[in-house]
Design an enzyme around this catalytic site. Structure first.
Site, PDB file in Angstrom:
ATOM      1  N   GLY A 178       0.820  -1.206   0.000  1.00 17.70           N
ATOM      2  CA  GLY A 178       0.000   0.000   0.000  1.00 17.70           C
ATOM      3  C   GLY A 178       0.847   1.245   0.000  1.00 17.70           C
TER       4      GLY A 178
ATOM      5  N   VAL B 160       3.446  -5.212   3.244  1.00 25.12           N
ATOM      6  CA  VAL B 160       3.041  -5.969   4.414  1.00 25.12           C
ATOM      7  C   VAL B 160       3.389  -7.447   4.250  1.00 25.12           C
ATOM      8  CG1 VAL B 160       1.140  -6.435   5.987  1.00 25.12           C
ATOM      9  CG2 VAL B 160       1.079  -4.395   4.568  1.00 25.12           C
TER      10      VAL B 160
ATOM     11  N   LYS C 274       4.415  -4.620   8.766  1.00 25.84           N
ATOM     12  CA  LYS C 274       4.450  -3.647   7.665  1.00 25.84           C
ATOM     13  C   LYS C 274       5.776  -2.915   7.683  1.00 25.84           C
ATOM     14  CE  LYS C 274       1.122  -0.933   5.896  1.00 25.84           C
ATOM     15  NZ  LYS C 274      -0.005  -0.018   5.924  1.00 25.84           N
TER      16      LYS C 274
ATOM     17  N   ASP D 122      -7.108   8.488   5.335  1.00 26.45           N
ATOM     18  CA  ASP D 122      -7.026   7.645   4.140  1.00 26.45           C
ATOM     19  C   ASP D 122      -7.997   6.473   4.247  1.00 26.45           C
ATOM     20  OD1 ASP D 122      -6.236   6.847   1.649  1.00 26.45           O
ATOM     21  OD2 ASP D 122      -4.273   6.086   2.253  1.00 26.45           O
TER      22      ASP D 122
END
Ligand SMILES: *[C@@H]1O[C@H](CO)[C@@H](O)[C@H](O)[C@H]1NC(C)=O
Ligand SMILES: *[C@@H]1O[C@H](CO)[C@@H](O)[C@H](O)[C@H]1NC(C)=O
Ligand SMILES: *[C@@H]1O[C@H](CO)[C@@H](O)[C@H](O)[C@H]1NC(C)=O
Ligand SMILES: *[C@@H]1O[C@H](CO)[C@@H](O)[C@H](O)[C@H]1NC(C)=O
Ligand SMILES: *[C@@H]1O[C@H](CO)[C@@H](O)[C@H](O)[C@H]1NC(C)=O
Ligand SMILES: *[C@@H]1O[C@H](CO)[C@@H](O)[C@H](O)[C@H]1NC(C)=O
Ligand SMILES: *[C@@H]1O[C@H](CO)[C@@H](O)[C@H](O)[C@H]1NC(C)=O
Length: 805
Positions: free
Chosen positions: A522, A527, A541, A636
């Site tokens: 992302g 991840v 992550k 987000d």
């Protein structure tokens, strides 16, 4: 003098050894777990105690100064945490008092002068022994083991695992920490079968939990089950007959726990760390402590600042009793029928005591209603739909950036012309604490912001001026305050503990098999799946270059965030160039795969799951926005950041990182700021400060995508068009249809892959939410809290299938 003979040289140590042997068993015999008829414990003898077989609990006299009480406490807590007290509110003398298990079967606590202060009422029964059990329950049993009396039936401020609360029981808070007398807060089953918290003070009584603004059902409770029974189990799971259920954040067997109604009115679940003797909070009823009633008294205003509860008086008011906030504030002017000016307190509300309520009222008309009524002390006005409440008394005041509406206090015209000072709260911003961003977002407001700051400063001075002056004037009072108040109020926002820690890089490398199993990618990093040494499956992550600054600092905030709809963060690693975040592993992947899925129609996400996800995501965001902590904005929100567990319970990922990501300056390229095209609110492209309402907007987009089953970017008919423009016209179309009153159009909007298997009422409500969340004007968008409550009120709608049957 004769020298001692060699024989005595040997005999004396032998004798001493023998003495030790003789004494040792008697010392351990003192730590018995039962009393038989005719025996007693006296207050002076330190060894006169009962200890439960596992040694977790101790029962005996507990001394507070010269007073004593007969209590049960946790043996391994550093400060003898008391779980139960027989003579709550009626201390006995620290000398000469005695608890006796009489030959007739009664257990009696007698004061030094022989007066019976408390008894078990078991005289003339077959009572045979008194036992302290491993659960912390003190019982009087007959020879067959039947319980004739037990301490579990009369709790004080604490419930232990397996100790139920029933209709006959009221748990009452202590008056102050460490004291054994009752305070003003109570936990009980109300007449409508709902477990509630009440403030029952000298002036007023009011219920504050579940939130009084909402109906029982909106709060997720029920009135239908009249068994009135709730209990915490040994794992740390609490279940009540009114459908209240919660889990400790560290659910596991073998941990000593207590559920205590603290003196500050909050109900908290604690776990004991037996090696250190310290307690950690693993759940609390009101993470936002200012929702607790009675904290700041009449006219007082509660604020949660930097995780501390702060009471203050409105301008032109002063503390009634400088030593006790619970006595509130009194006006420095004379209130009369001719008091006809108003002082504005934005984002402030005083709960309850409404004389009159009307909707669609203008501010002027609202003020007029108040002026015409001599008993009216002020109004609360919600500018949204012109809600007007006139108030007969000002209790339970609170101010926070998320409190809707404005309170206007009635003051004499003579003083209203002097500089007005209103409580001005900081807007929560994504980059809270990041001075650069704060400066840039306030550029456009150079004028007003200077004013704002001045007003804020003035407010600060007026709110705390009284306290400061007191500090200078009287040193003794200052000391008193330091001892009494800060501690008692600070605990309001104390963090919920978790097994959060810092991981060495080596450990994570090993857990992830040298970062082999990539499960996602992302904006903020890649991840990987991993397994820790304790067998926990985790997601690790690797935070990319997008990270700026010290990770550790950010973690002090993140570690305190805990909610069932937020991905649990277990810890982090910050070693040289390596910045990693360790979170729980969520089995079912992200929402986008399920709603836009390539799985084909066979696997399409059903309606009830969609609704559940909508509610869960809203609850997670509401927690971030409205609960104590700092005000966290996600910035987000999108389907990729919503993960689903095995039961399709959503868990929001990637929160709390907004501060860390590099944010461009004013008017910078939108791709550089946090947020994803199609999901970002219009104010991102303007200079307006970023508020929680950006998340509300993004949530609206996600909601629409869930109902329609396609990405908004795919709504575009015309390739040339911008996604923002398409969305705008789509929302306009929806708005028109909603106003038409006809429902037949809903089916056209809802994902056709559901083949009509959806709940029409819920779908309509969700589309209504979409329209209001996507309002251009952020002030018109609802708060996440109100979204949650609107959706929850449609939770039990029968599904369309059931209706057809
Ligand atoms: C002891 O008890 C008396 C009577 O209840 C009370 O007034 C006093 O404050 C108590 N003292 C302490 C140190 O708690
Ligand atoms: C014992 O009985 C008396 C009188 O009925 C009552 O006030 C008291 O609360 C009882 N004690 C207990 C421990 O139940
Ligand atoms: C009512 O609550 C009790 C106790 O929690 C539970 O055992 C029972 O199943 C509930 N009844 C209904 C109808 O839900
Ligand atoms: C508590 O945990 C159990 C599983 O251990 C789960 O089924 C339940 O839904 C949880 N309850 C809450 C309120 O989170
Ligand atoms: C025990 O009480 C003392 C004094 O109130 C306090 O300073 C200390 O931190 C407490 N210890 C624990 C482990 O809570
Ligand atoms: C409430 O206010 C309205 C006007 O705003 C008035 O007509 C009504 O009588 C008031 N009700 C009470 C109980 O004062
Ligand atoms: C600032 O205030 C002055 C005078 O009050 C006004 O003329 C000017 O336009 C304002 N500037 C902005 C950016 O609003």
């Amino acid at each position: 003098m004769k020298n001692p003979s060699p024989l005595t040289n040997i005999l004396i140590p032998l004798f001493l050894l023998l003495l030790l042997f003789l004494l040792a068993p008697s010392a351990s015999r003192a730590a018995r777990s039962s009393l038989s008829r005719g025996s007693s414990l006296s207050v002076e003898k330190y060894s006169d105690i009962l200890v439960s077989p596992s040694r977790s609990f101790t029962c005996g006299f507990y001394n507070v100064g010269t007073n004593a009480s007969f209590s049960i406490w946790f043996s391994n807590s550093a400060n003898k945490t008391v779980a139960w007290t027989a003579n709550w509110d009626r201390p006995v003398n620290g000398h000469g008092s005695k608890i006796s298990f009489w030959k007739d079967g009664g257990m009696v606590l007698a004061d030094a002068d022989g007066t019976v202060v408390w008894s078990t009422n078991t005289s003339s029964t077959l009572a045979d022994r008194v036992l302290l059990l491993d659960t912390g329950n003190l019982v009087v049993q007959d020879p067959s083991g039947k319980i004739l009396w037990q301490s579990f039936d009369s709790p004080t401020d604490t419930l232990l695992p397996t100790q139920p609360i029933t209709k006959a029981i009221r748990v009452v808070s202590a008056a102050a920490p460490g004291t054994l007398s009752s305070g003003y807060y109570g936990l009980y089953f109300d007449n409508d079968n709902v477990l509630r918290l009440i403030y029952d003070g000298p002036e007023i009584s009011s219920i504050y939990w579940p939130k009084p603004d909402y109906s029982v059902f909106q709060s997720g409770r029920t009135t239908y089950n009249s068994s009135r029974y709730a209990v915490l189990d040994e794992m740390g799971k609490f279940v009540s007959s009114d459908k209240l259920a919660f889990n400790a954040s560290d659910v596991a067997p073998g941990i000593l726990r207590r559920l205590t109604l603290d003196y500050d009115g909050n109900l908290r679940l604690y776990s004991l760390d037996e090696s250190k003797g310290t307690w950690s909070v693993t759940w609390e009823a009101l993470p936002q402590p200012c929702l607790i009633h009675g904290l700041c008294g009449r006219n007082g205003i509660c604020m949660c600042m930097q995780s501390k509860v702060v009471c203050s008086c409105p301008p032109h008011y002063e503390m009634s009793d400088p030593s006790d906030w619970r006595k509130g504030c009194k006006p420095k002017f004379h209130m009369s029928c001719n008091t006809n000016s108003f002082l504005e307190l934005p984002r402030t509300d005083f709960w309850g005591y409404d004389l009159n309520y009307s909707e669609s009222t203008s501010l002027e008309a609202c003020k007029k209603t108040c002026e015409e009524d001599c008993s009216c002390e002020g109004i609360h006005y919600g500018s949204g739909s012109g809600e007007c409440y006139s108030k007969s008394s000002l209790f339970n005041g609170r101010a926070s950036p998320d409190t809707p509406g404005i309170t206007y206090l009635r003051i004499p015209a003579s003083i209203s012309t002097s500089a007005s000072s209103a409580p001005q709260m900081h807007e929560p911003i994504c980059n809270a604490g990041d001075s650069e961003a704060t400066a840039s977002s306030s550029n456009m407001y150079a004028n007003s912001s200077r004013k704002t700051r001045w007003v804020y400063f003035y407010w600060f001075v007026s709110a705390f001026g009284a306290i400061e002056i007191m500090f200078f004037v009287s040193g003794w009072w200052c000391m008193f305050r330091w001892e009494q108040k800060p501690t008692s109020l600070e605990e309001g926002c104390r963090e919920v503990s978790s097994q959060f820690r810092q991981f060495p890089y080596k450990e994570l490398k090993k857990a992830t098999g040298k970062f082999m199993d990539e499960i996602g990618r992302g904006g903020s990093g890649v991840v990987y799946k991993g397994v820790l040494d304790d067998k926990r499956v985790v997601a690790v992550k690797k935070l990319g270059d997008a990270i700026q600054g010290e990770l550790g600092a950010e973690m002090s905030l993140i570690r305190r965030i805990y909610h069932k709809n937020l991905v649990r963060i277990w810890g982090f690693c910050s070693e040289g160039p390596h910045n990693l975040l360790v979170t729980e592993y969520v089995a079912n992947g992200s929402l986008d795969k399920h709603i836009f899925g390539e799985h084909g129609t066979a696997c399409v996400l059903g309606w009830s799951e969609r609704f559940k996800i909508a509610v869960g995501v809203a609850q997670g965001l509401a927690y971030l926005h409205h609960e104590c902590l700092e005000w966290v904005i996600h910035c987000d929100v999108k389907p990729e950041n919503i993960l689903l567990d095995g039961e399709f319970e959503p868990k929001i990922a990637d929160f709390g990182l907004a501060k860390l990501s590099k944010r461009g300056g004013v008017g910078s390229d939108i791709s550089r700021i946090r947020g994803t095209r199609g999901y970002v609110a219009p104010e991102w492209t303007t200079n307006l400060p970023i508020t929680t309402k950006v998340d509300v907007y993004s949530y609206g987009v996600v909601l629409l995508e869930m109902v329609k089953g396609i990405r908004v970017s795919n709504l575009m008919v015309d390739e040339e068009e911008e996604v923002e423009g398409t969305l705008k016209s789509f929302v306009r179309m929806l708005k028109g249809k909603l106003e038409s009153g006809d429902e037949s159009w809903v089916e056209e909007i809802v994902d056709s892959r559901l083949n009509g298997q959806f709940n029409c009422k819920q779908a309509e409500k969700m589309l209504e939410m979409v329209v209001s969340c996507l309002e251009e004007d952020r002030n018109k968008r609802p708060t996440m809290d109100s979204v949650v409550h609107t959706l929850l009120s449609y939770h039990d709608e029968p599904s369309s299938q059931e209706v057809q049957l």
